[in-house]
Design a protein around this motif. Structure first.
Motif, short mmCIF file in Angstrom:
data_model
loop_
_atom_site.label_atom_id
_atom_site.label_comp_id
_atom_site.label_asym_id
_atom_site.label_seq_id
_atom_site.Cartn_x
_atom_site.Cartn_y
_atom_site.Cartn_z
N ARG B 60 -0.51 5.88 1.16
CA ARG B 60 0.40 5.06 0.57
C ARG B 60 0.18 4.64 -0.99
O ARG B 60 -0.97 4.01 -0.47
CB ARG B 60 0.52 3.99 1.51
N VAL B 102 8.62 2.21 -0.36
CA VAL B 102 9.39 0.76 0.12
C VAL B 102 8.92 -0.36 -1.07
O VAL B 102 7.78 -0.21 -1.94
CB VAL B 102 8.40 0.25 1.11
N LEU B 105 7.90 -4.85 -4.13
CA LEU B 105 6.47 -5.25 -4.00
C LEU B 105 6.13 -6.28 -5.32
O LEU B 105 6.85 -6.08 -6.22
CB LEU B 105 5.43 -4.20 -3.38
N VAL B 230 -2.83 -0.91 1.32
CA VAL B 230 -2.74 -0.58 2.06
C VAL B 230 -0.97 -0.08 2.11
O VAL B 230 0.11 0.91 2.28
CB VAL B 230 -3.09 -0.27 3.07
N ASP B 231 -0.95 -1.82 2.69
CA ASP B 231 0.41 -2.03 3.37
C ASP B 231 1.10 -2.41 2.36
O ASP B 231 2.61 -2.10 2.09
CB ASP B 231 -0.24 -2.74 4.62
N THR B 233 2.24 -5.27 2.28
CA THR B 233 2.93 -6.48 2.80
C THR B 233 2.33 -7.61 3.14
O THR B 233 2.51 -8.79 3.61
CB THR B 233 3.32 -6.58 3.72
N GLY B 234 0.96 -8.22 2.55
CA GLY B 234 -0.37 -8.97 2.83
C GLY B 234 -0.48 -8.43 4.25
O GLY B 234 -2.04 -9.39 4.54
N MET B 235 -0.85 -7.58 4.47
CA MET B 235 -0.75 -7.73 6.39
C MET B 235 -2.56 -7.13 6.39
O MET B 235 -3.70 -7.71 7.20
CB MET B 235 -0.16 -6.74 7.10
N CYS B 236 -2.95 -6.01 5.50
CA CYS B 236 -4.67 -5.61 5.54
C CYS B 236 -5.66 -6.12 5.02
O CYS B 236 -6.90 -6.20 5.54
CB CYS B 236 -4.35 -3.98 5.26
N GLY B 237 -4.73 -7.17 3.54
CA GLY B 237 -6.42 -7.43 2.74
C GLY B 237 -7.10 -7.17 2.48
O GLY B 237 -7.68 -7.49 1.87
N GLY B 238 -6.81 -5.31 2.19
CA GLY B 238 -7.68 -4.38 1.66
C GLY B 238 -7.48 -4.60 0.10
O GLY B 238 -8.58 -4.76 -0.67
N CYS B 251 -1.49 -8.13 -3.48
CA CYS B 251 0.10 -7.58 -3.10
C CYS B 251 1.46 -9.08 -2.83
O CYS B 251 2.16 -7.95 -3.16
CB CYS B 251 0.58 -6.28 -1.84
#
Lengths: 469, 290
Positions: B60, B102, B105, B230-231, B233-238, B251
């Motif tokens: 991604r 997607v 963002l 990575v995602d 949308t705030g999910m991974c924190g990377g 993100c």
């Protein structure tokens, strides 16, 4: 089974059947599923252990009230189709819950056979029936009489998938919007293949599509379109976006290279297949010495993943003790078999790094357990002058998640709780008419089965609402 | 049901992925792809990005949306081939499809409607700065663009910038415009003009230098950050970055932040996390092609 039903006394002589598993040495190098599943013979033997109590306490222990004695009796009678039909009435994703539910805190904790000895292996039996159903039951078709009503579901995790099935069976036109490129939510990005194979989730999704459910991936509600757009277009909306924002420790060193949240670590490996790098394009660091901070299922998933990626030392650091761990007992046991080590009553103070800002260790203090805190568990209290460093090259932070504000911040009318979760009434409805919410975005971080329970219950509420329109 | 802002469940673009309408080579390693993404094109604003995933097994990748055409339902992505995944994308031919797109963002840019804005772009950062600069002009700000590259060949969007704003081109070797880095040109502008705000996008070192130059003078500066993601949308924190001592996610909280609070050293360091893996991936491609 033929002949007379077994007497209670005969049933009591049968011991709990062991779940066949892959050899720990072999499996800690692969992502293949650890539990191999009961054979039909093992399942029938285990089913005979059930005393078919008049007051089925196991059912009371189940968040979705599965009629456990009935499906177990069907197994005993060799009527697997009957078992499957009974199970599927109460639980839309039994192949999932049979694998990931914390049965020892739910149905099995309430089983009377657990008072003297081992409870009936309800989870293993559920999984057995679900797996049989997958190979033997026909897919359902869309209902013959559409209701003419439409529902949008935001998030294709366990809550959203369950609600979608319930609503589609009642004839409603259901569309699920998913932000990621695959449906499943935590079942796809979070729970690893060795515990829940992707194939299981794909099969459940396939069944929903067969029921007529539309699944739109790569749509972020709050960015691609808004909740208001959905309200304009659909008769009702169910928000099941989970609690996706990872929490950090707030200690120095979390910006070092080699520090992951469990969400990132597991997403790279599960969703993006980083274990197959370079055949898959997404990389992940293959630490030799990995420390995972936390005591829940996500922490155990991460530490077992680290072993499978080749870590010679994979350690759980948890600030409470073993009995307080929220993780499933079976997973902790499997992790131990696979060579994972545990540091209990240890609390992180800082993550240390070298001159190039790569992780070199986790500085921690020992804790003692004081009085129970708000969660009912004994609160860890740091012990003075107990500081030490656990050497490691990778740290995975698995200390929980919180509400993701992406959707809510774009819908200012939506009422929130103080902690940023959605406020819903006893019917699961938010302050906006026709907009319902359930799962982690209402409860805070919880379990797959509770999200599914919400999905099922609130689907019923939405159905009633749609009939009143 | 015809509202183009809401996803259509029968849309062919969703079932089959997103068609590449055209692929134009801008420089030796930078391409301009026009991609069908009607949902994104309908609502995106300057500063926002998409995440694309070419197909099964692909990464991604976050990419800024340089332009969009809501009538045509297309977006423009400017991609520099720096690793395997970006090389795969620039190799796409018209008619090829990207499986997943997607977005949009990130938060839209915080744009001023008056005063003088200097927009500083380094390399492919021009793709980030272009929609910002154009929109600023439309909103009523006076815009000066400073576009830098190593050589004349690497200067992107020069004609487009020149069509609506004052343009200063800088090249390291002096092969176009003035010789030197963009911060030199910016410093001259700050010394001679009344500048209210600076927008900057490009290599981390460049954005750090811009921030240092404007902080001395107290000129508000906004940078668009490009951490590992990575995602989206705030999910991974990377994509966490440190801004004013606080952890923020590029993100969902960004990608644009107040430059004077950004820890550029940390950002630059974290971007090097997968250097080794990128070399492995690159050699893997070579083996595959041999």
């Amino acid at each position: 089974m033929s002949g007379e039903p077994l007497s209670k006394r005969e049933r009591l002589t049968i011991g709990r059947q062991e779940m066949p598993t892959r050899d720990p040495k072999q499996r800690s190098a692969t992502f293949d599923e650890v539990n191999l599943g009961f054979t039909e013979r093992l399942a029938m033997l285990e089913a005979q252990r059930c005393l078919a109590c008049k007051r089925a306490t196991c059912v009371e222990g189940c968040p979705v009230m599965v009629d456990i004695p009935t499906f177990i009796r069907c197994i005993e009678d060799g009527d697997l189709a009957g078992a499957a039909h009974s199970l599927l009435i109460d639980n839309a994703l039994p192949a999932v819950t049979g694998r990931v539910c914390p049965q020892e805190h739910q149905c099995e904790a309430a089983c009377v056979r657990g008072r003297k000895g081992a409870p009936v292996a309800i989870g293993h039996l559920e999984r057995f029936v679900a797996d049989w159903a997958r190979g033997n039951l026909h897919d359902e078709s869309p209902p013959l009489h559409p209701s003419g009503r439409s529902v949008a579901i935001v998030g294709a995790g366990p809550g959203g998938l369950t609600a979608a099935g319930e609503l589609a069976r009642r004839g409603h036109d259901v569309t699920i919007y998913e932000a990621l490129h695959l449906p499943g939510g935590v079942l796809s990005y979070g729970i690893p293949e060795f515990r829940l194979p992707n194939e299981i989730v794909e099969n459940e999704v396939h069944r929903l599509v067969g029921l007529g459910v539309h699944i739109e991936c790569n749509v972020v509600i709050g960015r691609t379109c808004t909740l208001d757009d959905l309200r304009d277009r659909f008769d009702a909306v169910f928000i099941s976006v989970g609690a996706g924002l990872p929490m950090f420790l707030g200690v120095p060193g979390e910006g070092l290279k080699g520090v992951y949240t469990a969400n990132e670590y597991l997403t790279r490996v599960n969703l993006m297949q980083a274990y197959a790098f370079p055949d898959a394009d997404t990389p992940v660091l293959h630490g030799d010495s990995v420390v995972v901070i936390g005591g829940g299922n996500v922490a155990i998933d991460a530490v077992r993943t680290a072993r499978r990626l080749g870590a010679s030392r994979a350690t759980i650091v948890y600030r409470r003790n073993r009995p307080e761990m929220p993780a499933r007992a079976e997973e902790v046991h499997h992790a131990e078999e696979e060579g994972v080590s545990f540091e209990f009553q240890v609390s992180p103070v800082a993550i240390e790094g070298d001159g190039d800002r790569w992780v070199t260790g986790l500085r921690c203090v020992d804790t003692e357990l004081g009085e129970p805190d708000g969660s009912g568990r004994r609160a860890p209290v740091p012990i003075e002058r107990s500081e030490r460093v656990i050497p490691c090259d990778t740290v995975v932070v698995a200390v929980g998640t919180r509400a993701n504000p992406l959707l809510t911040s774009s819908s200012p009318d939506l009422a929130l709780t103080e902690r940023g979760y959605l406020a819903a009434d006893e019917h699961g409805m938010t302050n906006l008419p026709g907009v319902y919410a359930g799962g982690d975005i209402v409860r805070g971080s919880a379990t797959v089965i509770l999200a599914m329970g919400d999905g099922k219950r609130i689907a019923g509420e939405i159905d009633s609402y749609l009939h009143q329109l | 049901m015809t509202d183009e802002r809401t996803p259509s469940t029968t849309s062919a673009t969703r079932a089959k992925g997103h068609e590449v309408v055209s692929n134009t080579k801008l420089t030796a390693d930078v391409h301009r792809l026009v991609v069908v993404a009607p949902l994104v094109a309908a609502v995106r604003q300057p500063g926002q990005f998409v995440i694309v995933r070419l197909g099964p097994g692909a990464e991604r990748i976050p990419l800024t949306i340089a332009e969009s055409d809501s009538a045509q339902g297309t977006i423009v992505l400017v991609i520099q081939a720096v690793g395997k995944s970006t090389s795969d994308l620039v190799a796409l031919a018209p008619g090829d499809r990207i499986q997943d797109v997607v977005g949009p963002l990130g938060r839209p840019s915080d744009l001023v409607t008056e005063g003088t804005a200097v927009c500083v772009a380094g390399g492919v950062g021009a793709a980030v700065i272009f929609p910002i600069a154009r929109r600023l002009t439309e909103l009523g700000a006076e815009v000066i663009t400073v576009v830098g590259a190593r050589t004349s060949e690497g200067v992107l969007f020069a004609a487009e910038f020149a069509s609506f704003a004052e343009l200063v081109v800088c090249t390291d070797d002096g092969s176009a415009g003035r010789a030197g880095v963009v911060t030199d040109a910016l410093s001259d502008l700050l010394a001679t003009r009344s500048v209210d705000v600076v927008y900057a996008a490009g290599p981390v070192s460049m954005m750090g230098a811009v921030a240092a130059a404007t902080q001395r003078l107290g000129v508000r500066t906004i940078v668009s950050l490009n951490p590992i993601m990575v995602d989206g949308t705030g999910m991974c924190g990377g994509c966490r970055v440190t801004v004013d001592g606080e952890m923020r996610f590029a993100c969902v909280d960004g990608p644009e932040f107040d430059a004077h609070g950004v820890d550029f050293d940390e950002l630059s360091d974290r971007l090097s996390t997968y250097g080794q893996a990128e070399r492995v991936a690159a050699s893997h491609v070579c083996r595959g092609m041999a």
